[in-house]
Write an enzyme that holds these catalytic residues in place. Structure first.
Site, PDB file in Angstrom:
ATOM      1  N   GLU A  90      37.300  46.456  43.820  1.00  0.00           N
ATOM      2  CA  GLU A  90      38.641  47.006  43.556  1.00  0.00           C
ATOM      3  C   GLU A  90      39.296  47.529  44.837  1.00  0.00           C
ATOM      4  O   GLU A  90      40.029  48.513  44.811  1.00  0.00           O
ATOM      5  CB  GLU A  90      38.576  48.139  42.519  1.00  0.00           C
ATOM      6  CG  GLU A  90      38.291  47.691  41.105  1.00  0.00           C
ATOM      7  CD  GLU A  90      39.469  46.970  40.454  1.00  0.00           C
ATOM      8  OE1 GLU A  90      40.620  47.207  40.868  1.00  0.00           O
ATOM      9  OE2 GLU A  90      39.212  46.148  39.564  1.00  0.00           O
ATOM     10  N   GLY A  91      39.047  46.852  45.939  1.00  0.00           N
ATOM     11  CA  GLY A  91      39.510  47.334  47.244  1.00  0.00           C
ATOM     12  C   GLY A  91      38.449  48.247  47.808  1.00  0.00           C
ATOM     13  O   GLY A  91      38.159  49.298  47.243  1.00  0.00           O
TER      14      GLY A  91
END
Lengths: 591, 591
Positions: free
Chosen positions: B443-444
């Protein structure tokens, strides 16, 4: 996608020769005068080759396959391990630091530590098999009778027989005083050993024709606690007088553990069922004999961390050079490609530099301790040997715990450089993290190392040994001709640690929990100072020397001062906070 | 020896009701007036039961067995996952926060975050399957047409169909602007999607009858980079007008990854071979649609960390109560036993308290952000909604990155409490560490979160949003009636962060590398301030209340001030050091 490794021989030689001037040190110590630079260079070259060409290729496959318990006490190591061990043994590596009287090569720790670094860098699991054999041989050399030494050491040095250290029991890990394994005297002077040991690294395997277990046990009338522990030799196969193997002894692996990492290393439950054992030294002196070995082993655990962080760094650096993602903040680098290599991003470099500053400092620090180990062991100057010994006692817990903690953080940072690929087995980075995690736990957890430092090595002697060490650092900073910022940083760090040490010694007088509450943060504060001291020594060694290699060392020291050393103050503050905020809770709160 | 879990319902209710007075908040927001305390209590009780009784028992077995690629595009989840998912879906959990217009239950994030915490605490792998479905449904709700919503949402809320987010490609992770997946318009208004996506969580499995893939792709004449990305619905099975399933679409899992952890979660390579896709929203607005979902998902990643750290804490605390080793520093506790429980050692408590202070602060912080998410989504007060939205944008990267970083450290600390047993699979602690490690990466990555914070959320608006947040904290500290040391600590921390922020904004004007060089340390400095702010809110909520529960909260805040907050200064110093020591090296140095 597989991991690569190039032994950092330039870095190693710089540390050995330029920072510590090992050739001169060997020349000045009669008992080390046989060590010559050319031989050492050859040793390093050979081990670099062996590590890269033989050990690295069976690192990931060894993790995948794992050591296997075959039933009936038998354990198989993964494919390639037998051949690698045979090759390793044949080349004489196990006896590299061994006593020449028994076929060892008498190389000092300053040299063997570098071979150990390469070993751990390329295969942490494999490294443990010879390492435990070396540990057991050091223990025997220090505490066994001449007859025992003659009987066992030569074959252990040759890798014909392996060795283990059997300490832990299910209910007794840190607290060895409560072990239950019993040793009953037999009529023939031997003992019958009965009990179950756990977490025995290399307790059983298929690499050597015999395994010599060194076992802690209690004799019938032994005093309670750690003063009543004796050490025994328990061979897997009995050894006849002519050195040939006799019958199977009553010791057997009951199972092996399934672990987070070092999966190719067999961690065994060992059942001793009236096994024949031979006392080493006098009864009830078992722990003391073990501790002779411990200083060597704990430095070696630091080298496990160091090796892991070097492998992690090299591969993360390579990935950062290859991986194209986004555009450099200072403008397009790869105009012909859709993106630039991530090495141009400062945050990626930050992670790499965390690992790099750690490995350079850790190697230097391990070398510093190794030189003191060698002085303690080989110097004819009794006073120098004694002082070195005191310094080794003081610094061993730091080289074990601080280096493994910082190296684990480095491995995590390097895994992070890979983004999602760092989490995938195939790329190998997650294995480095899993494997090296154990170095913070075994050979005495890093918490126990911290208690050893603050409790036994600092508070117990009123801070005398630490004070001497701080004086030495202060003097080195005072005498440095360098204008680098490390000099002032080290000076002020010495002051911080000095004040903290005095504060904690004072606190321990009124508060029984003071040591336990502050130990880990104290060790970390001192650890940062030690790394700072190493960068001072490095900067001193670079003084007046031109060229990229030396320039980069100065830059690394810049980075260390700017981006690593600020943590010292934080740990000092937390250590100084004392036990009140910890012990304020009822024990029942923790649930 | 298996892990146990008791949902910390008292802690959750304290956070929800006493710290944030959720019932009043719901009452004051018309669109949340259907939320009543009794229902919420029931929801929490039920999820606590489901998590402990259904998900925890298949956590270790799921890791052991792992998701399996069966060939021909098929993936099997481990034993028990199908039944658990069916039970979970049937109970309506997937639609808990969903839009009531499509069969959701309309519960605010303040409630769903607590159910997510329990889900992640007991089975991180399992949690991802419904979680991705929820994420995809949020994305559809925000960006899809009414027709699309009607077609998909109800069945996704019901768990009849699952969802995925297909973003990453082998060469494009962080940098989505360079994706190669193509979307060619068909005659019927649909698109033919062709390309390969990797790291697709739940890309294929056996839990639901259909899987709705949300796919980022580029249309033929799309602008280069991230402005030319469109979002498509690509169902595994085509959906007929009556909602029944039609033929198989040309999308298939090619393989699954073998990972460090979350092994029961199928991480798939997805091959799109001219698969039929339906545009969501307008062409080239795909990233914007994704980012609506991102704020929710990134908070959820923080909850993964939180859940993991709670499970780790509970089990380490229990072990510390049971494990006998050595004698307490303040004197024998267990006179009838050979040793005392290690919970009496300050260093063991220190590790537990690191985890406990993290989980209490993390839950409070996630709740604070969740309340702002709910305000942004449900408030009729446009100004309040806008302000809340700005705060969510500012804090989301912190709740994602800081909470997962601190929670990973907590899991490591709790593993350490177990000594050697923490390294053995059977005990379950090492799995928590392996599983939760991913939360720092996906998610980053946490590095990317940090760049988002410092670059997009702080520097880009000249520090306006951050300044408003700092003012809010300062005002809260100024208004606090408490005499607890947290008040003064928070005030001085605000000042530190304010100065640092100004310094970095200024530095970014002259130095293109400034943001990248300082981002991670900046995020950590701000993270500690956020945790400090949360302890201030906690202390305020405890003000004037007697009893052990509240007293322990005050003690936790003491511990946080003494033993955690000092790290803020270290990170601030490192962030302030700028890019020079990092960028001084030639790129070629890193090798």
């Amino acid at each position: 996608m597989s991991l690569t490794y190039t032994a950092p021989l330039d870095e190693m030689r710089f540390t050995l020769k330029e920072v510590f001037d090992a050739p001169k040190f060997w020349q000045n110590n009669e008992k080390l005068s046989h060590v010559d630079e050319e031989t050492v260079d050859m040793i390093l070259d050979e081990m670099a080759k062996f590590a890269s060409e033989v050990l690295l290729p069976i690192n990931q496959s060894g993790d995948e396959e794992g050591a296997k318990y075959l039933g009936d006490g038998k354990v198989a190591t993964p494919a390639g391990f037998r051949q690698a061990f045979a090759q390793y043994a044949e080349a004489g590596w196990i006896g590299l630091g061994g006593d020449p009287n028994f076929g060892g090569q008498g190389m000092p720790k300053m040299v063997t530590m570098l071979t150990e670094e390469m070993l751990f860098a390329t295969n942490q699991s494999f490294a443990l098999y010879p390492n435990l054999t070396v540990g057991a041989s050091i223990c025997l050399l220090a505490a066994a009778s001449d007859e025992q030494k003659t009987k066992y050491l030569e074959k252990m040095y040759a890798g014909q027989w392996a060795g283990t250290m059997c300490l832990t029991e299910a209910h007794a890990g840190t607290d060895l005083g409560i072990i239950k394994t019993r040793a009953l005297p037999n009529d023939d002077g031997s003992y019958a050993i009965t009990g179950t040991k756990i977490f025995i690294t290399g307790g059983e395997h298929d690499l050597a024709e015999n395994i010599i277990h060194l076992v802690l046990a209690k004799t019938p009338d032994a005093p309670a606690g750690s003063k009543g522990i004796s050490l025994f030799i328990v061979p897997k196969f009995m050894v006849n007088d002519d050195g040939s193997l006799g019958e199977r002894n009553a010791v057997q692996a009951g199972s092996i553990e399934h672990k987070m990492g070092i999966k190719a290393s067999a961690t065994c439950v060992m059942n001793f069922d009236g096994a024949k054992g031979y006392l080493v030294g006098a009864e009830n002196t078992g722990l003391a004999a073990m501790f002779v070995m411990m200083n060597y082993e704990r430095v070696t655990m630091g080298l496990q961390g160091l090796g892991a962080s070097v492998l992690a760094y090299q591969n993360a650096a390579r990935y950062a050079q290859d991986r194209l993602q986004g555009r450099a903040d200072t403008g397009v680098v790869n105009a012909d490609k859709a993106a630039d290599p991530i090495i141009h991003f400062a945050d990626v470099r930050r992670m790499l530099l965390n690992a790099k500053t750690n490995s350079v400092a850790a190697r230097t620090f391990a070398m510093y301790v190794a030189q003191n180990l060698d002085t303690a062991k080989y110097s004819d100057d009794t006073a120098a040997a004694k002082a070195a010994n005191a310094k080794v006692a003081l610094l061993t817990p730091i080289v074990k715990a601080f280096v493994t903690d910082k190296s684990f953080a480095a491995a995590i940072d390097c895994q992070q450089v890979f983004g999602g690929h760092g989490y995938i087995k195939e790329w190998g980075m997650e294995q480095i993290v899993r494997d090296t995690r154990i170095s913070q736990i075994y050979e005495g957890t890093n918490g126990i190392q911290s208690l050893d430092l603050l409790g036994r090595k600092v508070v117990k002697d009123g801070g005398v040994a630490m004070s001497a060490f701080l004086d030495e650092i202060d003097a080195a900073a005072g005498a440095s001709a360098s204008s680098h910022s490390i000099v002032a940083s080290v000076k002020s760090s010495v002051q911080t640690v000095r004040e903290l040490t005095a504060k904690l010694i004072a606190a321990s007088k009124d508060d029984a929990n003071a040591i336990n509450a502050s130990a880990v943060d104290y060790l970390h504060a001192v650890g940062y100072l030690c790394y700072g001291y190493m960068y001072l020594l490095i900067i001193n060694a670079c003084e007046g020397k031109a060229g990229e290699f030396y320039e980069n060392k100065r830059k690394l020291a810049d980075y260390f001062v700017a981006r690593s050393l600020p943590s010292l103050d934080a740990h000092a503050k937390m250590a100084a906070a004392g036990s009140s905020s910890i012990m304020a809770f009822d024990a029942g709160f923790f649930a």
